[in-house]
Design an enzyme around this catalytic site. Structure first.
Site, PDB file in Angstrom:
ATOM      1  N   VAL A 288      45.963  33.428  36.169  1.00 56.07           N
ATOM      2  CA  VAL A 288      46.026  33.639  34.716  1.00 56.07           C
ATOM      3  C   VAL A 288      47.397  34.145  34.247  1.00 56.07           C
ATOM      4  O   VAL A 288      47.739  34.023  33.063  1.00 56.07           O
ATOM      5  CB  VAL A 288      44.915  34.595  34.214  1.00 56.07           C
ATOM      6  CG1 VAL A 288      43.532  34.011  34.458  1.00 56.07           C
ATOM      7  CG2 VAL A 288      45.052  35.988  34.828  1.00 56.07           C
TER       8      VAL A 288
ATOM      9  N   ALA B 255      48.878  51.237  30.890  1.00 60.26           N
ATOM     10  CA  ALA B 255      49.667  50.554  29.853  1.00 60.26           C
ATOM     11  C   ALA B 255      49.103  49.159  29.602  1.00 60.26           C
ATOM     12  O   ALA B 255      48.975  48.720  28.448  1.00 60.26           O
ATOM     13  CB  ALA B 255      51.132  50.476  30.279  1.00 60.26           C
TER      14      ALA B 255
ATOM     15  N   LYS C  98      46.024  48.115  30.093  1.00 59.60           N
ATOM     16  CA  LYS C  98      44.688  48.160  29.484  1.00 59.60           C
ATOM     17  C   LYS C  98      44.743  48.678  28.034  1.00 59.60           C
ATOM     18  O   LYS C  98      43.948  48.259  27.188  1.00 59.60           O
ATOM     19  CB  LYS C  98      43.750  49.015  30.343  1.00 59.60           C
ATOM     20  CG  LYS C  98      43.450  48.402  31.722  1.00 59.60           C
ATOM     21  CD  LYS C  98      42.820  47.023  31.612  1.00 59.60           C
ATOM     22  CE  LYS C  98      42.342  46.487  32.948  1.00 59.60           C
ATOM     23  NZ  LYS C  98      41.754  45.136  32.832  1.00 59.60           N
TER      24      LYS C  98
ATOM     25  N   ILE D 298      33.194  51.593  38.177  1.00 57.88           N
ATOM     26  CA  ILE D 298      32.172  50.628  38.597  1.00 57.88           C
ATOM     27  C   ILE D 298      32.396  50.299  40.080  1.00 57.88           C
ATOM     28  O   ILE D 298      33.542  50.069  40.493  1.00 57.88           O
ATOM     29  CB  ILE D 298      32.274  49.319  37.765  1.00 57.88           C
ATOM     30  CG1 ILE D 298      32.336  49.627  36.248  1.00 57.88           C
ATOM     31  CG2 ILE D 298      31.132  48.368  38.099  1.00 57.88           C
ATOM     32  CD1 ILE D 298      31.157  50.379  35.673  1.00 57.88           C
TER      33      ILE D 298
ATOM     34  N   SER E  70      39.682  49.224  29.993  1.00 58.87           N
ATOM     35  CA  SER E  70      39.223  50.292  30.891  1.00 58.87           C
ATOM     36  C   SER E  70      39.292  51.615  30.138  1.00 58.87           C
ATOM     37  O   SER E  70      40.125  51.778  29.227  1.00 58.87           O
ATOM     38  CB  SER E  70      40.146  50.361  32.117  1.00 58.87           C
ATOM     39  OG  SER E  70      39.924  51.561  32.831  1.00 58.87           O
TER      40      SER E  70
ATOM     41  N   TYR F  72      48.752  50.309  35.096  1.00 59.38           N
ATOM     42  CA  TYR F  72      47.396  49.831  34.764  1.00 59.38           C
ATOM     43  C   TYR F  72      46.975  50.329  33.371  1.00 59.38           C
ATOM     44  O   TYR F  72      46.457  49.558  32.557  1.00 59.38           O
ATOM     45  CB  TYR F  72      46.441  50.335  35.847  1.00 59.38           C
ATOM     46  CG  TYR F  72      45.018  49.864  35.726  1.00 59.38           C
ATOM     47  CD1 TYR F  72      44.647  48.567  36.093  1.00 59.38           C
ATOM     48  CD2 TYR F  72      44.007  50.722  35.270  1.00 59.38           C
ATOM     49  CE1 TYR F  72      43.328  48.145  36.004  1.00 59.38           C
ATOM     50  CE2 TYR F  72      42.689  50.305  35.182  1.00 59.38           C
ATOM     51  CZ  TYR F  72      42.356  49.019  35.554  1.00 59.38           C
ATOM     52  OH  TYR F  72      41.047  48.593  35.460  1.00 59.38           O
TER      53      TYR F  72
ATOM     54  N   SER G  92      41.959  32.807  41.749  1.00 61.15           N
ATOM     55  CA  SER G  92      43.408  32.855  41.542  1.00 61.15           C
ATOM     56  C   SER G  92      44.228  32.031  42.525  1.00 61.15           C
ATOM     57  O   SER G  92      45.358  31.671  42.233  1.00 61.15           O
ATOM     58  CB  SER G  92      43.884  34.308  41.595  1.00 61.15           C
ATOM     59  OG  SER G  92      43.718  34.818  42.892  1.00 61.15           O
TER      60      SER G  92
HETATM   61  P1  NAP Z   1      37.846  43.144  41.641  1.00 60.49           P
HETATM   62  O1  NAP Z   1      36.549  43.281  42.353  1.00 60.49           O
HETATM   63  O2  NAP Z   1      39.102  43.557  42.325  1.00 60.49           O
HETATM   64  O3  NAP Z   1      37.972  41.654  41.121  1.00 60.49           O
HETATM   65  C1  NAP Z   1      39.096  41.258  40.392  1.00 60.49           C
HETATM   66  C2  NAP Z   1      38.990  39.796  40.090  1.00 60.49           C
HETATM   67  O4  NAP Z   1      40.186  39.418  39.366  1.00 60.49           O
HETATM   68  C3  NAP Z   1      38.909  38.935  41.331  1.00 60.49           C
HETATM   69  O5  NAP Z   1      37.942  37.942  41.158  1.00 60.49           O
HETATM   70  C4  NAP Z   1      40.305  38.330  41.415  1.00 60.49           C
HETATM   71  O6  NAP Z   1      40.286  37.026  41.914  1.00 60.49           O
HETATM   72  C5  NAP Z   1      40.687  38.239  39.945  1.00 60.49           C
HETATM   73  N1  NAP Z   1      42.126  38.092  39.785  1.00 60.49           N
HETATM   74  C6  NAP Z   1      43.101  38.965  40.158  1.00 60.49           C
HETATM   75  N2  NAP Z   1      44.311  38.473  39.834  1.00 60.49           N
HETATM   76  C7  NAP Z   1      44.088  37.250  39.261  1.00 60.49           C
HETATM   77  C8  NAP Z   1      44.936  36.258  38.716  1.00 60.49           C
HETATM   78  N3  NAP Z   1      46.252  36.396  38.697  1.00 60.49           N
HETATM   79  N4  NAP Z   1      44.361  35.138  38.196  1.00 60.49           N
HETATM   80  C9  NAP Z   1      43.016  34.972  38.211  1.00 60.49           C
HETATM   81  N5  NAP Z   1      42.174  35.889  38.724  1.00 60.49           N
HETATM   82  C10 NAP Z   1      42.701  37.017  39.240  1.00 60.49           C
HETATM   83  O7  NAP Z   1      37.819  43.989  40.275  1.00 60.49           O
HETATM   84  P2  NAP Z   1      36.617  44.407  39.312  1.00 60.49           P
HETATM   85  O8  NAP Z   1      36.332  45.828  39.581  1.00 60.49           O
HETATM   86  O9  NAP Z   1      35.532  43.410  39.349  1.00 60.49           O
HETATM   87  O10 NAP Z   1      37.397  44.376  37.907  1.00 60.49           O
HETATM   88  C11 NAP Z   1      37.206  43.347  36.945  1.00 60.49           C
HETATM   89  C12 NAP Z   1      37.886  43.784  35.662  1.00 60.49           C
HETATM   90  O11 NAP Z   1      37.311  45.019  35.211  1.00 60.49           O
HETATM   91  C13 NAP Z   1      39.377  44.049  35.826  1.00 60.49           C
HETATM   92  O12 NAP Z   1      40.067  43.630  34.668  1.00 60.49           O
HETATM   93  C14 NAP Z   1      39.453  45.559  35.966  1.00 60.49           C
HETATM   94  O13 NAP Z   1      40.696  46.059  35.572  1.00 60.49           O
HETATM   95  C15 NAP Z   1      38.330  45.971  35.024  1.00 60.49           C
HETATM   96  N6  NAP Z   1      37.820  47.316  35.294  1.00 60.49           N
HETATM   97  C16 NAP Z   1      37.216  47.614  36.454  1.00 60.49           C
HETATM   98  C17 NAP Z   1      36.744  48.908  36.670  1.00 60.49           C
HETATM   99  C18 NAP Z   1      36.038  49.324  37.933  1.00 60.49           C
HETATM  100  O14 NAP Z   1      35.724  50.522  38.066  1.00 60.49           O
HETATM  101  N7  NAP Z   1      35.765  48.438  38.868  1.00 60.49           N
HETATM  102  C19 NAP Z   1      36.918  49.871  35.677  1.00 60.49           C
HETATM  103  C20 NAP Z   1      37.550  49.521  34.501  1.00 60.49           C
HETATM  104  C21 NAP Z   1      37.996  48.233  34.304  1.00 60.49           C
HETATM  105  P3  NAP Z   1      40.893  36.612  43.335  1.00 60.49           P
HETATM  106  O15 NAP Z   1      39.987  37.251  44.304  1.00 60.49           O
HETATM  107  O16 NAP Z   1      40.858  35.139  43.299  1.00 60.49           O
HETATM  108  O17 NAP Z   1      42.290  37.203  43.348  1.00 60.49           O
END
Ligand code: NAP
Length: 247
Positions: A65, A157, A159, A188, A142, A155, A36
């Site tokens: 994005v 809203a 998702k 996760i 999610s 969040y 990002s």
């Molecule tokens: P994470 O470890 O916090 O990683 C989030 C990623 O999104 C990072 O690589 C970050 O990149 C990128 N990002 C954030 N804002 C951005 C932007 N404006 N443009 C481009 N990239 C951006 O989160 P994660 O747990 O891997 O989650 C990944 C996805 O799964 C998310 O959509 C999250 O909502 C969903 N999810 C996660 C969980 C969970 O339990 N972990 C559960 C349900 C859904 P930078 O570092 O470059 O900012």
């Protein structure tokens, strides 16, 4: 399973996005790593180096994005490097948790901008590029978008919006051989959940029938399935990967 396919994974420097990028590369895809802001460039280059060490092809592109022009640039940069795009994973996401009465308009807007508008921005340009060849779009939602969660109205809203968006766009593009599906992870272990207090984690654990948190690779495996021909007759679907949490 993804030999010679070109895949863009947003937010793929760490967490679930990174695991998806590595899994796709192991399955033979050419991968675009997205980050990002320039402060993440070194980590993005590291992911590219790891993929190349496995014998894969990868590049890293910087794009926020939430910004329509930058999302367009991400898709254009992919075509310039690899000539096409077959798979788009809208994975980038953020949280800014707060109870409704204390939540600022900024906290609400920023989460909507990345998690929902980001999906719109990349899908719009990505789907246009897939029109002639077909493809697969995978959106990260999610279980919170299905069940809701106190302290996460912004969040949830965003998702829930991703689910409605996925089904609508799946209907629009089904005749163009572009499949659009969503994955709904439960809890996760990543940077996103590491910041939560122990008492919150313990409380979440009591709601998971399988009695363990998930790991990023368990989401990546489902992404490989949705990206590949194994899921050739599936579109508009939301697959929960949550150890039974939202049953
Ligand atoms: P994470 O470890 O916090 O990683 C989030 C990623 O999104 C990072 O690589 C970050 O990149 C990128 N990002 C954030 N804002 C951005 C932007 N404006 N443009 C481009 N990239 C951006 O989160 P994660 O747990 O891997 O989650 C990944 C996805 O799964 C998310 O959509 C999250 O909502 C969903 N999810 C996660 C969980 C969970 O339990 N972990 C559960 C349900 C859904 P930078 O570092 O470059 O900012």
């Amino acid at each position: 399973m993804l030999k010679d396919k070109v895949a863009v994974i947003t937010g793929s420097v760490r967490g679930i996005g990174r695991a998806i990028a590595m899994c796709f590369a192991k399955q033979g895809a050419n991968v675009v790593i997205n980050y990002s802001s320039e402060k993440r460039k070194e980590e993005a280059d590291q992911v590219v180096t790891e993929i190349k060490a496995l014998g894969g092809k990868a590049i890293a592109l910087c794009a926020n994005v939430a910004n329509s022009e930058e999302a367009k640039g991400l898709i254009e940069g992919t075509i310039a490097a690899f000539g096409k795009i077959d798979i788009l994973v809208n994975n980038a996401g953020i949280t800014k948790d707060m109870l409704l009465l204390r939540m600022t308009e900024k906290e609400f807007q920023e989460v909507l901008d990345v998690n929902l508008k980001g999906v719109f921005n990349c899908s719009k340009h990505g789907a246009k590029a897939m029109m002639k060849t077909g493809g697969s779009i995978i959106n990260m939602t999610s279980v919170v978008g299905i069940n809701g969660n106190a302290g996460q109205s912004n969040y949830a809203a965003s998702k829930a919006g991703v689910i409605g968006f996925t089904k609508s766009v799946a209907k629009e593009f089904a005749g163009k051989n572009i499949r659009v599906n969503a994955i709904a992870p439960g809890f996760i272990t990543t940077d996103m959940t590491d910041i939560l207090p122990e008492r919150v984690k313990e409380s979440v654990m009591t709601s998971i029938p399988m009695k363990c948190f998930g790991v990023s690779e368990e989401i990546a495996n489902v992404a490989v399935f949705l990206a590949s021909d194994l899921s050739s007759y599936i579109t508009g679907e939301v697959i929960k990967v949550d150890g039974g949490m939202a049953m």
